[in-house]
Write an enzyme that holds these catalytic residues in place. Structure first.
Site, PDB file in Angstrom:
ATOM      1  N   HIS A 152       0.921  -1.097  -0.110  1.00  0.00           N
ATOM      2  CA  HIS A 152      -0.075   0.035   0.032  1.00  0.00           C
ATOM      3  C   HIS A 152       0.974   1.329   0.013  1.00  0.00           C
ATOM      4  CE1 HIS A 152      -3.523  -2.453   0.498  1.00  0.00           C
ATOM      5  NE2 HIS A 152      -3.258  -2.483   1.723  1.00  0.00           N
ATOM      6  N   ASP A 189      -2.333 -10.677  -2.344  1.00  0.00           N
ATOM      7  CA  ASP A 189      -3.075 -10.109  -1.218  1.00  0.00           C
ATOM      8  C   ASP A 189      -4.477 -10.033  -1.286  1.00  0.00           C
ATOM      9  OD1 ASP A 189      -2.083  -8.931   1.871  1.00  0.00           O
ATOM     10  OD2 ASP A 189      -3.719  -7.811   0.965  1.00  0.00           O
ATOM     11  N   ASP A 277      -4.235 -12.799   3.713  1.00  0.00           N
ATOM     12  CA  ASP A 277      -5.553 -12.354   4.261  1.00  0.00           C
ATOM     13  C   ASP A 277      -6.770 -12.898   3.171  1.00  0.00           C
ATOM     14  OD1 ASP A 277      -4.460 -10.589   2.374  1.00  0.00           O
ATOM     15  OD2 ASP A 277      -4.677  -8.980   3.846  1.00  0.00           O
TER      16      ASP A 277
HETATM   17 ZN   LIG Z   1      -3.960  -7.383   2.998  1.00  0.00          ZN
END
Ligand SMILES: [Zn+2]
Length: 367
Positions: A152, A189, A277
């Site tokens: 990110h 992810d 995740d």
């Molecule tokens: Zn993530």
């Protein structure tokens, strides 16, 4: 067979020093509602979800259940110049000025503790070391177990628990110093890798492929139509998925979109932003350990076909400690040469067995 292929895991305890238990409690309004609800059920005792216990859980599981063919190493911390290939000097100077302090960095979810800068440069450095080891032929594949995560982080700011974009720093290093011309980055992810997409948005020498839970899930980017721009148009591939998507959808996305794109692109290095995740017990999406094994094997076969197997994974998210540790181990088994299961829709294996069990009850057996 497990142990047939060499795998090096890069890890350094320096990365446990990032521990933003800021005086301000973790501010719930900074996390979206679904994520808050899930975090509450994950039974974590930390004030900050991206905590040192994540790496500790993986390391402990691998120590207790070692995978044949896997060895551990540590890499040097990334230098300012190495980070400067993907982040601006203004941002880096600001970040480095926070060494020794506790602070929220942004209106987003990202904070630092006194040792965070040391942890973040170690994370980026271990991602670089993983890439160097596969390009130099020291190991067939590598997995950098790092935190804080990176995908990110944008050129000019920290976001979503990420300070430095580890996978992007590693890709830029491979291009600048290791003779790599075309780098494929696969991001599986659950969250879209907005930072990595930003950094290579107009770059035709980095193909970015990202499967993620679709917006408005955090960070809200990664729409199908986001394909890059300028010379880089067509070199960003987003596959936004509903939160119910699982093994079968992932396998199809990898086989039907990633494989032909990679065969066209012909990478000389393959990197993975490996988040755990998307596991069914974590934030969003519905992958099982077998699903992780299959997508690992698809990425590995791309690396085998185009770049002599040169494949390096970099850890991103994963907040359920059990599925994080077991997921990493499942991936390492495949990297080390382990068997790859055939995927079935959830329940199909049981239905097939039950059908066999009951069949005789409803047929004539007069013969
Ligand atoms: Zn993530």
């Amino acid at each position: 067979m497990i142990g047939e292929r060499s795998v090096t895991v890069f890890f350094d305890e320096l990365m446990l020093g990032h521990n933003p238990e800021v005086d301000l409690p973790f501010i719930p309004s900074r996390v979206e509602k679904r994520v808050r609800a899930i975090l509450q059920n994950l039974d974590f005792r930390w004030s900050y979800p991206e905590h040192p216990g994540r790496l500790a859980a993986i390391k402990q599981h691998l120590d207790e259940h070692p995978v044949a063919g896997v060895q551990f190493k540590s890499g040097a911390s990334a230098t300012y110049d190495q980070l400067g290939r993907v982040h601006t000097t203004t941002y880096l100077d600001h970040l480095f000025s926070l060494a020794g302090k506790r602070a929220w960095l942004d209106r987003d979810t990202t904070a630092v503790s006194p040792d965070s800068i040391e942890a973040a440069t170690a994370a980026a450095g271990n991602a670089i070391a993983a890439v160097e080891s596969v390009v130099n032929g020291d190991t067939q594949s590598a997995f950098a177990l790092v935190r804080p995560p990176g995908h990110h982080a944008e050129p000019v700011r920290a976001r979503g628990f990420c300070l430095l974009n580890n996978v992007a720093v590693a890709a830029a290093h491979a291009r600048a110093k290791l003779g790599c011309e075309r780098v494929l980055i696969v991001d599986w992810d659950a969250h879209h890798g907005n930072g990595t997409q930003d950094i290579f948005w107009a770059d035709p020498d980095v193909l970015f492929f990202d499967t993620h839970c679709a917006a408005p899930f955090y960070p809200g980017t990664g729409h199908l139509e986001e394909v890059g721009a300028g010379l880089g148009e067509g070199y960003t591939i987003n596959v936004p998925l509903p939160e119910t998507a699982g093994d079968i959808a992932f396998e199809a996305a990898f086989r039907d979109i990633l494989v032909p794109a990679a065969d066209y692109f012909e990478p000389d290095l393959v990197l993975v932003s490996a988040g755990f995740d998307p596991h069914r017990n974590d934030m969003a999406l519905n992958l099982t350990y077998n699903g992780f094994k299959v997508i690992t094997s698809i990425v590995q076969s791309i690396a085998d076909r185009h770049c002599n197997g040169r494949l390096a994974l970099v850890l991103e998210g994963g907040y359920s400690l059990t599925s994080l540790a077991h997921g990493v181990r499942a991936v390492l088994e495949v990297l080390a040469g382990g068997d790859v299961p055939e995927l079935m829709e959830s329940g199909m294996r049981e239905v097939t067995a039950a059908a066999e069990f009951h069949r005789a009850a409803f047929t004539d057996d007069e013969t």
